[in-house]
Design a protein around this motif. Structure first.
Motif, short mmCIF file in Angstrom:
data_model
loop_
_atom_site.label_atom_id
_atom_site.label_comp_id
_atom_site.label_asym_id
_atom_site.label_seq_id
_atom_site.Cartn_x
_atom_site.Cartn_y
_atom_site.Cartn_z
N LEU A 57 -18.35 21.15 -8.38
CA LEU A 57 -18.33 22.33 -9.26
C LEU A 57 -17.09 22.32 -10.15
CD1 LEU A 57 -19.48 25.21 -6.84
CD2 LEU A 57 -20.82 24.11 -8.64
N ASP A 58 -16.49 21.14 -10.26
CA ASP A 58 -15.28 20.99 -11.08
C ASP A 58 -15.68 20.55 -12.48
OD1 ASP A 58 -12.89 20.29 -12.28
OD2 ASP A 58 -12.07 19.30 -10.50
N PRO A 59 -15.49 21.43 -13.49
CA PRO A 59 -15.90 21.08 -14.86
C PRO A 59 -15.20 19.85 -15.41
CG PRO A 59 -15.51 23.44 -14.66
CD PRO A 59 -15.00 22.81 -13.40
N GLN A 60 -14.09 19.45 -14.80
CA GLN A 60 -13.36 18.28 -15.30
C GLN A 60 -13.93 16.97 -14.75
OE1 GLN A 60 -11.06 18.68 -17.71
NE2 GLN A 60 -11.70 20.82 -17.55
N GLU A 61 -14.80 17.05 -13.78
CA GLU A 61 -15.41 15.85 -13.22
C GLU A 61 -16.67 15.50 -14.00
OE1 GLU A 61 -16.00 15.81 -9.03
OE2 GLU A 61 -13.98 16.54 -8.56
N ARG A 62 -16.81 14.23 -14.30
CA ARG A 62 -17.90 13.77 -15.17
C ARG A 62 -19.29 14.17 -14.66
NH1 ARG A 62 -18.10 7.50 -17.27
NH2 ARG A 62 -19.53 7.79 -19.04
N PRO A 63 -19.59 14.06 -13.35
CA PRO A 63 -20.95 14.39 -12.88
C PRO A 63 -21.32 15.87 -13.04
CG PRO A 63 -19.81 13.01 -11.28
CD PRO A 63 -18.79 13.46 -12.28
N TYR A 64 -20.32 16.74 -13.21
CA TYR A 64 -20.62 18.16 -13.30
C TYR A 64 -21.54 18.47 -14.47
CZ TYR A 64 -20.11 23.15 -14.14
OH TYR A 64 -20.38 24.48 -14.38
N GLY A 65 -21.49 17.67 -15.52
CA GLY A 65 -22.31 17.95 -16.70
C GLY A 65 -23.80 17.99 -16.38
N LEU A 66 -24.26 17.12 -15.47
CA LEU A 66 -25.67 17.13 -15.10
C LEU A 66 -26.03 18.41 -14.37
CD1 LEU A 66 -28.41 15.68 -14.80
CD2 LEU A 66 -27.54 14.69 -12.67
N LEU A 67 -25.18 18.85 -13.45
CA LEU A 67 -25.43 20.10 -12.74
C LEU A 67 -25.44 21.27 -13.72
CD1 LEU A 67 -25.74 21.85 -10.21
CD2 LEU A 67 -23.24 21.80 -9.98
#
Length: 385
Positions: free
Chosen positions: A335-345
């Protein structure tokens, strides 16, 4: 694909017997909770595995459970790793789990399995999109947010498996499952398309309208379009930093096998703009469930929002088919907006559905010194991949 020949077709003592494909398929037809991974056609997709289908009943009555088992040979031995993706198909609420689980394990042991992995279907926890959006932050994970709902059946099944020595793949906080543990599901039952549209956030509605004004067309592709889908998938993997590791031949085999079993079971949906395919998504239908399985899109002309338009049409198509759930498959746990995978979620949360934590996959050794040693070797092999 031929079945693995093990014991006699009927094992009255154990209550487990090998099923012919049509008998197995007939049993699945009466169930509402069957994953496409348990359909006979999926075995034809997995070309490096051997397949067996079994069922069980009590006192010689009607079938109460069944499973499609994929066997993978351990090189240099006559031993197998047994895998039941999204299975077995059974009544997980039955309080006497051992009445069918122990006979199934005995059957697998006689088949030469040194270990088994299963994928129980009950849900474990659910989070509404709004709750997760409010819970985003540096270092945050989905599990850090209080769930909207905890499924009592899922909790009970997890506890029953633990007490019997089963281990959750990757532990409670890991993610070592072959199938995604966290999935995104959009409930369709009892909702009209107007309600589904209203459930989208403003950004999603704006993006769909942008695509419509730009003239993005949604069409159904065919087998001849799979190379273009695959080309876009490789672009997507490079852009988003992941690798599915599938070949074009894999998707061609999947498309042929699933549609041979039932026409239209797998669809290739395309978003076309100015004569060019900008996005391509696959959709699978079994009974009253529809899955958005794999998505791909181009790097250019992203401003016309082809993927949003494509998903909205696929959701409407699923609704028209009478689906009760539109499953958008896996999402990352961050749930960290700075982490790349968060964009898919974040993208999937915009549809207003729910993140569902499944029970995940569970493993156990068949027991004995040799089987335990093979199981440890197999785990080490998986860890190196």
């Amino acid at each position: 694909m031929s079945a693995l020949l093990v014991t006699d077709d009927r094992d009255q003592d154990a209550g487990v017997r090998t099923l012919a494909t049509e008998e197995y398929r007939s049993f699945l037809a009466g169930r509402a909770d069957v994953s496409f991974l348990q359909c006979p056609s999926w075995a034809d997709v997995k070309d490096q595995w051997t397949t067996e289908r079994v069922g069980w009943s009590f006192d010689g009555g009607e079938l109460t459970g069944a499973a499609q088992i994929l066997y993978r040979n351990f090189p240099g031995t006559r031993k197998y790793f047994a895998y039941l993706p999204d299975g077995p198909v059974t009544d997980w609420s039955h309080p006497e789990m051992d009445r069918w689980l122990e006979p199934l394990l005995r059957h697998l042991r006689r088949a030469g399995a040194f270990a088994v992995r299963i994928g129980p279907t009950p849900a474990y926890r659910r989070w509404d999109a709004s709750r997760l959006k409010a819970g985003t932050g540096a270092g945050r994970r989905i599990g850090d947010v209080l769930a909207t709902e905890v499924d009592p059946l899922g909790s009970a099944v997890a506890e029953r498996l633990r007490t019997r020595g089963w281990k959750r793949c990757g532990g409670d906080d890991g993610d070592a499952d072959a199938q995604p543990r966290h999935v995104f599901r959009l409930p369709l039952a009892g909702r009209g398309t107007e309600q589904l549209w209203a459930g989208f956030n403003q950004e999603w509605r704006r993006n769909v309208r942008t695509a419509q004004r730009a003239g993005v067309r949604i069409v159904t592709g065919g087998a001849d379009d799979l190379p273009e889908f695959y080309r876009l998938l490789r672009i997507t993997e490079e852009r988003d930093g992941f690798r599915l590791g599938r070949s074009l031949a894999y998707y061609q085999r999947q498309y042929a096998a699933l549609n041979a079993e039932q026409a239209g079971r797998m669809r290739l949906c395309l978003a076309v703009h100015q004569g060019e395919v900008l996005a391509a998504h696959t959709m699978i239908t079994v009974g009253r469930q529809v899955w958005y399985q794999t998505g791909a899109s181009a790097d250019h002309r992203r401003e016309v929002r082809p993927s949003n338009a494509l998903q909205w049409q696929m959701i409407q198509d699923a609704h028209a088919l009478g689906a009760e759930v539109y499953d958008m498959r896996g999402v990352p746990s961050t749930l960290d907006p700075q982490e790349r995978p968060y964009g898919l979620l974040r993208w999937k949360l915009g549809t207003g559905g729910q993140v569902v934590e499944t029970l995940g996959e569970w493993e156990t050794s068949m027991g004995g010194t040799a089987n335990n040693a093979l199981y440890r070797a197999f785990q080490a092999y998986l860890a190196r991949r």
